[in-house]
Write an enzyme that holds these catalytic residues in place. Structure first.
Site, PDB file in Angstrom:
ATOM      1  N   SER A  26      30.678  22.508  29.580  1.00 43.05           N
ATOM      2  CA  SER A  26      29.621  22.832  30.865  1.00 43.05           C
ATOM      3  C   SER A  26      28.629  23.686  30.737  1.00 43.05           C
ATOM      4  O   SER A  26      27.619  24.476  31.357  1.00 43.05           O
ATOM      5  CB  SER A  26      30.416  22.944  32.538  1.00 43.05           C
ATOM      6  OG  SER A  26      30.897  23.882  31.833  1.00 43.05           O
ATOM      7  N   LYS A  86      30.917  30.106  34.756  1.00 42.11           N
ATOM      8  CA  LYS A  86      29.619  29.341  35.137  1.00 42.11           C
ATOM      9  C   LYS A  86      28.800  30.417  35.688  1.00 42.11           C
ATOM     10  O   LYS A  86      29.116  32.233  35.056  1.00 42.11           O
ATOM     11  CB  LYS A  86      30.209  29.190  36.600  1.00 42.11           C
ATOM     12  CG  LYS A  86      31.167  27.994  36.514  1.00 42.11           C
ATOM     13  CD  LYS A  86      30.720  26.738  35.963  1.00 42.11           C
ATOM     14  CE  LYS A  86      31.786  25.366  36.022  1.00 42.11           C
ATOM     15  NZ  LYS A  86      31.653  24.596  35.173  1.00 42.11           N
TER      16      LYS A  86
END
Length: 192
Positions: free
Chosen positions: A44, A85
């Site tokens: 990700s 993230k």
């Protein structure tokens, strides 16, 4: 004489034990409260971070300074799962993506960390699909004390666009990271 030698050996052993216990205590404090390694799992955050990279989390920094836009953070999702993230939206921000372009509070923002990935796309689609906070999360701005995060690999990242993840409360942010410490070929001290 022999008693003197045994006494010195015993004192030396005690000193070694003290030194080892002290070193273990210092290592525990550093890992628990200051810095700790984390394994990246999944794709990700590619191309910034790859699966199985090891990064160092700075746990103390966010306690003394604000978390900045575009910082890479480690988020405690539950007891077994951490997410890595990038901070996109700060409290009070209005976030929108249109034609693969980020807009924050109506202002166009560049994301240089995505340029390589955009160039490597095999199709003509966009890296980040169009959305607004209102469409995805039912809010017009990022709520106070929370953040909006995205993975750099926007096509596969499970991030704040998903209502199940949503906005991230500050308390769940374990720390920031900008150091890849393993594998050797990926070592980087400021990948942001």
């Amino acid at each position: 004489m022999e008693e003197n030698i045994q006494g010195k050996q015993k004192n030396e052993l005690v000193e070694w034990i003290k030194a080892i216990v002290f070193a273990l205590l210092v290592a525990f404090v550093i890992k628990q409260f200051l810095f700790t390694p984390v394994l990246v799992k999944g794709a990700s955050m590619m191309p910034t971070l790859e699966d199985h990279d090891r990064v160092i989390i700075n746990k103390i920094g966010p306690k003394f300074k604000a978390i900045d836009r575009f910082d890479v953070v480690v988020i405690k999702m539950n007891e077994e799962t951490n997410y890595i993230k990038r901070i996109i939206g700060l409290p009070g921000d209005k976030i929108e993506y249109k034609d693969d372009q980020l807009y924050i509070n109506g202002e166009k923002f560049s994301e240089p960390y995505l340029e390589q990935f955009k160039k490597e796309l095999k199709d003509t689609g966009s890296l980040t699909y169009d959305f607004t906070l209102d469409q995805n999360l039912g809010e017009t701005t990022v709520p106070e004390g929370q953040y909006f995060v995205l993975g750099d690999n926007r096509r596969v990242s499970n991030d704040s666009r998903n209502p199940e993840v949503g906005f991230i409360p500050k308390e769940r942010i374990m720390g920031t990271t900008s150091i890849i410490c393993w594998p050797v070929k990926h070592i980087d001290f400021s990948f942001n």
